[in-house]
Scaffold this active site. Structure first.
Site, PDB file in Angstrom:
ATOM      1  N   LYS A 216       0.842  -1.209   0.000  1.00  0.00           N
ATOM      2  CA  LYS A 216       0.000   0.000   0.000  1.00  0.00           C
ATOM      3  C   LYS A 216       0.879   1.262   0.000  1.00  0.00           C
ATOM      4  O   LYS A 216       0.612   2.223  -0.731  1.00  0.00           O
ATOM      5  CB  LYS A 216      -0.934  -0.013   1.221  1.00  0.00           C
ATOM      6  CG  LYS A 216      -1.677   1.272   1.480  1.00  0.00           C
ATOM      7  CD  LYS A 216      -2.664   1.623   0.385  1.00  0.00           C
ATOM      8  CE  LYS A 216      -3.151   3.051   0.500  1.00  0.00           C
ATOM      9  NZ  LYS A 216      -3.996   3.484  -0.596  1.00  0.00           N
ATOM     10  N   CYS A 270      -2.943  10.944   1.957  1.00  0.00           N
ATOM     11  CA  CYS A 270      -2.387   9.655   1.521  1.00  0.00           C
ATOM     12  C   CYS A 270      -0.953   9.736   1.009  1.00  0.00           C
ATOM     13  O   CYS A 270      -0.067   9.077   1.536  1.00  0.00           O
ATOM     14  CB  CYS A 270      -3.293   9.061   0.461  1.00  0.00           C
ATOM     15  SG  CYS A 270      -4.884   8.623   1.157  1.00  0.00           S
TER      16      CYS A 270
HETATM   17  N1  NAD Z   1      -8.950   9.650   1.796  1.00  0.00           N
HETATM   18  C1  NAD Z   1      -8.648   8.763   0.874  1.00  0.00           C
HETATM   19  O1  NAD Z   1      -8.852   8.957  -0.324  1.00  0.00           O
HETATM   20  C2  NAD Z   1      -8.010   7.446   1.244  1.00  0.00           C
HETATM   21  C3  NAD Z   1      -7.776   6.507   0.243  1.00  0.00           C
HETATM   22  C4  NAD Z   1      -7.202   5.288   0.581  1.00  0.00           C
HETATM   23  C5  NAD Z   1      -6.865   5.039   1.908  1.00  0.00           C
HETATM   24  N2  NAD Z   1      -7.076   5.985   2.863  1.00  0.00           N
HETATM   25  C6  NAD Z   1      -6.718   5.647   4.242  1.00  0.00           C
HETATM   26  O2  NAD Z   1      -7.939   5.368   4.926  1.00  0.00           O
HETATM   27  C7  NAD Z   1      -7.866   5.826   6.280  1.00  0.00           C
HETATM   28  C8  NAD Z   1      -8.968   6.834   6.539  1.00  0.00           C
HETATM   29  O3  NAD Z   1      -8.749   7.966   5.733  1.00  0.00           O
HETATM   30  P1  NAD Z   1      -9.826   9.125   5.644  1.00  0.00           P
HETATM   31  O4  NAD Z   1      -9.380  10.029   4.560  1.00  0.00           O
HETATM   32  O5  NAD Z   1     -11.208   8.535   5.607  1.00  0.00           O
HETATM   33  O6  NAD Z   1      -9.608   9.823   7.067  1.00  0.00           O
HETATM   34  P2  NAD Z   1     -10.599  10.820   7.797  1.00  0.00           P
HETATM   35  O7  NAD Z   1      -9.790  11.629   8.727  1.00  0.00           O
HETATM   36  O8  NAD Z   1     -11.465  11.508   6.793  1.00  0.00           O
HETATM   37  O9  NAD Z   1     -11.545   9.845   8.627  1.00  0.00           O
HETATM   38  C9  NAD Z   1     -11.153   9.215   9.793  1.00  0.00           C
HETATM   39  C10 NAD Z   1     -12.307   9.341  10.781  1.00  0.00           C
HETATM   40  O10 NAD Z   1     -11.964   8.599  11.949  1.00  0.00           O
HETATM   41  C11 NAD Z   1     -12.543   9.270  13.040  1.00  0.00           C
HETATM   42  N3  NAD Z   1     -11.942   8.803  14.297  1.00  0.00           N
HETATM   43  C12 NAD Z   1     -10.790   9.239  14.897  1.00  0.00           C
HETATM   44  N4  NAD Z   1     -10.615   8.562  16.049  1.00  0.00           N
HETATM   45  C13 NAD Z   1     -11.647   7.686  16.169  1.00  0.00           C
HETATM   46  C14 NAD Z   1     -12.022   6.715  17.133  1.00  0.00           C
HETATM   47  N5  NAD Z   1     -11.286   6.507  18.238  1.00  0.00           N
HETATM   48  N6  NAD Z   1     -13.156   6.006  16.940  1.00  0.00           N
HETATM   49  C15 NAD Z   1     -13.941   6.218  15.844  1.00  0.00           C
HETATM   50  N7  NAD Z   1     -13.630   7.127  14.894  1.00  0.00           N
HETATM   51  C16 NAD Z   1     -12.506   7.848  15.052  1.00  0.00           C
HETATM   52  C17 NAD Z   1     -12.300  10.732  12.750  1.00  0.00           C
HETATM   53  O11 NAD Z   1     -13.174  11.554  13.494  1.00  0.00           O
HETATM   54  C18 NAD Z   1     -12.561  10.775  11.241  1.00  0.00           C
HETATM   55  O12 NAD Z   1     -13.898  11.136  10.950  1.00  0.00           O
HETATM   56  C19 NAD Z   1      -6.449   6.396   6.436  1.00  0.00           C
HETATM   57  O13 NAD Z   1      -5.612   5.391   6.912  1.00  0.00           O
HETATM   58  C20 NAD Z   1      -6.059   6.782   5.023  1.00  0.00           C
HETATM   59  O14 NAD Z   1      -4.665   6.792   4.858  1.00  0.00           O
HETATM   60  C21 NAD Z   1      -7.648   7.162   2.567  1.00  0.00           C
END
Ligand code: NAD
Length: 441
Positions: A216, A270
């Site tokens: 990844k 990311c």
């Molecule tokens: N954004 C993208 O396009 C993308 C693509 C592929 C992978 N990812 C990966 O996916 C993961 C999530 O990314 P994202 O962009 O959705 O992040 P994000 O910050 O938008 O979402 C994460 C959510 O988790 C919540 N959170 C934090 N602590 C928490 C807890 N203890 N319990 C429950 N919820 C909690 C936050 O409030 C937030 O809403 C990351 O690891 C990222 O690297 C993201």
């Protein structure tokens, strides 16, 4: 008659990945409870409100969210215990933020502890977050086992890093192949079975967690390195009076060349984070990285370079100057402004004393100098800098700059190649007598 659901799933984290993933599962016939620690976000989502820019078959995510809430197939909560009481399929999308170049596992660890407190025999925990290699083994598993249950014996534990691009989530959950690993073969198969509810693409097994975690990171870092290549090239083409976009287009006609597009930098959660996740592991293994940090540096310097381009074009000293920053998202057509290079360009201009007004119709208000219309941003400004393409930005007609910018030497720095390079393509879009200088990267 009560609706029958295929599976019941708890999705932890309702951000850019978690919310569309939850809704994708409901569209696949499942009932989903979304858990997020952010009470304001949960309240907003339960009202059917989200600023995400996703759509599925022409239906905006807002409409899908409202429909699924009304059907009772989806709801959001801040209470993990309540969500876990009867649900056996648990999906984790809470990420690892980077602060000062260091990955912070705090939010993920807290999320896992809340899951451990309600974990039951036969539950499946499938992690979809991007991780530092080794975290499934050294962080995720031990925290979940604080429940007293053993991974692979009492509960299933799988890892399938998410690969979607923001803006194409619903489509890519279905068509993008998924890499899956498990603490044992049963966990891998249980994870794959859950993923098959939404994906029609290949499910690719990995031999161990570390292989999936590292693959990844390599996916993200390869994009970062490729973007750095064309960003560095743009300094050369600029010095030679060429358009980098034209040079890249020409080179890409070679059947074995696939260059990416240059831009004002690389932001979001990311791509930049991937290097910061791999670097400590390489350091710990005694390996010196040279290409990857160089790529990170090249991309990290781009906002400064773009700001300097703007400063050189100002017809007045910076402290008397006004500039419009158009597009604040970290990439085209996104509502995500986390670590956005656009915000850094605006920051450098402000540090130099320039008064900046920024406009982006998709990004929720994220800075004090963000205004709510293109006219407000441009009105009387000395120049504009285009930093992200955005639906509703309404700059297809470059005449808007001639009408609204200050007539004393108005300019537009176009980092997204909206107008092409007038010097190379004289007939394209920009009339010669526009009265505004348009400068490409
Ligand atoms: N954004 C993208 O396009 C993308 C693509 C592929 C992978 N990812 C990966 O996916 C993961 C999530 O990314 P994202 O962009 O959705 O992040 P994000 O910050 O938008 O979402 C994460 C959510 O988790 C919540 N959170 C934090 N602590 C928490 C807890 N203890 N319990 C429950 N919820 C909690 C936050 O409030 C937030 O809403 C990351 O690891 C990222 O690297 C993201």
């Amino acid at each position: 008659m009560a609706e029958r659901y295929f599976r019941e799933i708890a999705v932890f984290g309702l951000g850019f990945v978690g919310l569309p993933l939850s809704l994708c599962f409901t569209l696949g016939g499942c009932k989903v409870v979304g858990v997020d620690a952010n009470a304001d976000l949960v309240e907003e989502i339960n009202r059917g409100v989200t600023h995400l820019q996703e759509q599925y078959r022409g239906f905006p995510i807002q409409q899908i969210l409202q429909r699924e809430l009304a059907r009772g197939s989806f709801r959001a909560t801040t209470d993990p215990r309540e969500a876990l009481a009867s649900i056996q399929d648990i999906v984790v999308t809470v990420g690892i933020p980077v602060a000062g170049g260091e990955p912070d596992p705090g939010p993920l660890a807290q999320c896992l502890r809340s899951i451990a407190a309600g974990l039951k025999r036969e539950d499946l925990v499938l992690v979809r977050s991007t991780l530092v290699p080794g975290m499934m083994r050294n962080l995720v598993r031990p925290i979940l086992e604080e429940s007293g249950l053993r991974a692979g014996e009492d509960f299933y534990l799988g890892y399938a890093p998410e690969r979607i691009a923001e803006g194409r989530a619903f489509e890519e959950f279905v068509i993008m192949p998924v890499v899956v690993s498990g603490v044992d073969m049963d966990s891998l198969e249980e994870s794959a079975a859950l993923l098959r509810v939404i994906t029609r693409a290949e499910i690719v097994p990995a031999s161990c967690f570390e292989a999936a975690e590292t693959a990844k990171l390599l996916e993200n870092i390869s994009r970062e390195v490729n973007i750095a290549l064309v960003n560095e090239l743009s300094a050369v083409t600029q010095a030679l009076g060429l358009s980098v976009f034209e040079v890249v287009r020409l080179a890409n006609t070679h059947r074995r060349v696939r260059l990416l597009q240059p831009g004002p930098g690389v932001g979001g959660y990311c791509l930049p984070n991937a290097y910061h996740y791999l670097a400590p592991v390489a350091r710990g293994a005694g390996v010196d990285l040279s290409l990857m940090p160089a790529a990170r540096r090249v991309n990290d310097l781009m906002p400064r370079r773009v700001a300097d381009m703007v400063l050189r074009l100002l017809p007045v000293p910076p402290v008397q100057a006004r500039v419009a920053a158009l597009g604040l998202a970290m990439k085209d057509f996104s509502s995500d402004s986390r670590s956005s290079p656009a915000l850094r360009v605006a920051g450098y201009l402000r540090e130099a004393g320039v008064s900046v007004r920024a406009f982006d119709p998709a990004v929720p208000r994220s800075c004090s100098f963000q205004v709510s219309s293109l006219e407000e941003a441009l009105d009387g400004a000395h120049g504009a800098v285009i930093l992200a393409k955005q639906k509703g930005l309404a700059i297809e007609d470059p005449g808007v700059f001639a009408r609204l910018l200050d007539p004393a030497g108005p300019f537009v720095v176009d980092t997204r190649n909206i107008y092409g390079n007038p010097a190379c393509l004289p007939d394209r879009q920009v009339p010669k007598d526009l009265g505004v200088r348009i400068i490409s990267l």
